[in-house]
Scaffold this motif. Sequence first.
Motif, mmCIF file in Angstrom:
data_model
loop_
_atom_site.group_PDB
_atom_site.id
_atom_site.type_symbol
_atom_site.label_atom_id
_atom_site.label_comp_id
_atom_site.label_asym_id
_atom_site.label_seq_id
_atom_site.Cartn_x
_atom_site.Cartn_y
_atom_site.Cartn_z
ATOM 1 N N GLU A 56 0.846 -1.211 0.000
ATOM 2 C CA GLU A 56 0.000 0.000 0.000
ATOM 3 C C GLU A 56 0.878 1.257 0.000
ATOM 4 O O GLU A 56 0.531 2.253 -0.623
ATOM 5 C CB GLU A 56 -0.906 0.019 1.238
ATOM 6 N N LYS A 92 1.587 3.639 -3.179
ATOM 7 C CA LYS A 92 1.048 4.944 -2.753
ATOM 8 C C LYS A 92 -0.464 4.963 -2.571
ATOM 9 O O LYS A 92 -1.071 6.034 -2.581
ATOM 10 C CB LYS A 92 1.499 6.041 -3.725
ATOM 11 N N THR A 93 -1.074 3.788 -2.436
ATOM 12 C CA THR A 93 -2.517 3.743 -2.181
ATOM 13 C C THR A 93 -2.803 3.932 -0.692
ATOM 14 O O THR A 93 -3.962 4.028 -0.301
ATOM 15 C CB THR A 93 -3.105 2.397 -2.637
ATOM 16 N N ILE A 94 -1.756 4.015 0.098
ATOM 17 C CA ILE A 94 -1.933 4.125 1.555
ATOM 18 C C ILE A 94 -2.630 5.430 1.946
ATOM 19 O O ILE A 94 -3.378 5.466 2.916
ATOM 20 C CB ILE A 94 -0.564 3.989 2.289
ATOM 21 N N TYR A 122 -5.023 6.816 0.458
ATOM 22 C CA TYR A 122 -6.465 6.554 0.344
ATOM 23 C C TYR A 122 -6.913 5.644 1.494
ATOM 24 O O TYR A 122 -7.888 5.940 2.182
ATOM 25 C CB TYR A 122 -6.768 5.913 -1.014
#
Lengths: 340, 263
Positions: free
Chosen positions: B99, B103-105, B107
């Motif tokens: 994540e 770089k979805t962390i 979100y």
Amino acid sequence: METILEIKNLTKYYGKVKGVENLSLSLNRGEIFGFIGPNGAGKSTTIRSVMNLINKDSGSVLFCGKELTRDDVEAKSRIGYLPSEVFLYDDLTVKGIFDHHESFYRRFERAAKQEATATPANGAAPAGTPAKPALSIHEKRQDLVARLKLDESRKIEDLSLGNLKKVGIVLALMHNPELIIMDEPTSGLDPIMQNVFYELLREERERGNTVFYSTHILSEVSKICDRVGIIRNGELIKAGPVDEISDRQLTFVTITSDEVDAIVAALNEKTGEATPTQAPAKEPGIKVISREGDTARFANNLPDDELIKKLAQFRIRKILIEEATLEEMFMHYYEEGQDD
Amino acid sequence: MIKRELKVNLKGFAVWTGTVLVLLLLIYMVYPSIVTAENGKKVDEMVKAFPPEVLKAFNMDIAGLDTAFGWLKSEGFVFLYLIIGIYSCLLGANILLKEESEKTIEYLAALPITRRRICADKIIVAVIYILAMIAAIGAFNMAALNISETPDNKQLLLLSITPVFPSLVLFAFGLFISTFTHKTKKMLGISIGMVFAAYIFNVISEMGEKVEGFKYLSAFTLADSRSVITKCEFRPLYALVSAALFAVFIALAVVRYQKKELV
């Protein structure tokens, strides 16, 4: 006016590099607050500290009077967040990510409905609770998708930067948050979509929701923000209503005269500053911007009557006095800082 | 979130498990033709030429190579421990870190869930897949060996369970180590390196009393396949140590993750 978000003495260093220092700021319910500053000024650091994505060195963040901790899920359900760069799960479609997002908020929506049912019809909502949203999460999603012209069947990995931003905007708004935090939200949006987006933010304000909006595009601030905070080198240097900041006594004066040197010297006299090229930063004075023949253009923050009295001593062929735009005000604040 | 994690990690599980099963299938198909009665004698002679330490390290002192089950008890399980261990450690190293790396962390962390819940859901999914991989391999071995020969099914069942202990410990260790970084690329080399180091320590520890201490540095010691082959039982101490190490590394990983800067 009710304070919805309060940042108190926020300090964050990345090793020895300052992110933000001793930053304090309050946001009122139902306002759009513009947080402006150039790249690297500390806007994203402030926002990420508020969202608890990074650890604060010191200071606190209060949401509706209560410390906003990283695991306060109830508070998080009332906040919408749009990061400066939107990264989502590439394997999902737009519909997939919206369905996924909705699944996290359904229980809060159910709880809010039950609470609304339990509240007597004539009973006032308790302080600090949001106005009941007019649309359900799903309805709001559908409305946003239609207005932002999104195709839900497309895969996230196939979306352009602008469409990805639009998906991010829907995700930040669809659960009817009371506080919407957006980090440079219009980057990648075309002018038509920017206008739709401004309209959406105005509607959120009308619903009583608050928008904390970081940008370095100053024209946006004057278009939609009620108040603005200017951040420079990690420190908040000014915060107040947009009108108040724009109204700060700064004009640009262009004079054509045979006595232009004497005029410049006279206007600088009272400030006690030695050269006419020094900034009239915090004291009234002028700063020469350009000089060509017998014409000089300067930034002026002398009171109008004082300016007129001083200029009246000289023979002037031509004079133009212009009010500073927000952009010019912004640059002025920054130049003040660089001169310090 | 569990549903999504199951979906995201399904492909990796299928590829790893499928590859192992295909390799096992190939071995079971060709093994009877390689190890005939005539060849068996040659193999026995060759094995006898190995130093006793090497034989012990690969369980060849207590299991013959004359049958496919014999091969599985010796070289087969050494290979399986290694493969399942690498899968488990990589899963531990990546499941949270992915994540951040993708770089979805930003979100995920903004959603109304606690970091503890993020960890719990991902750990549950990872454990499901590790156990599913072990179960699939175990079931395949059971079916394949019962078709071609008559193995000791109790021993085979217990042996099939032994990868659970090192794998879960390696998963938990990988998860813990991943909380020290933000990039999955870094963790790929580290994870595989850690598993191979543990594997080598385990082999070395079998080579004499002087180096026996190395077994304490290796998660593979916890499989304790010798005890299953010789006594047809698990040693409770190893199961307890495995459970304790798993719990400690998971707890440390969760504590570290809760304080971690995610961007």
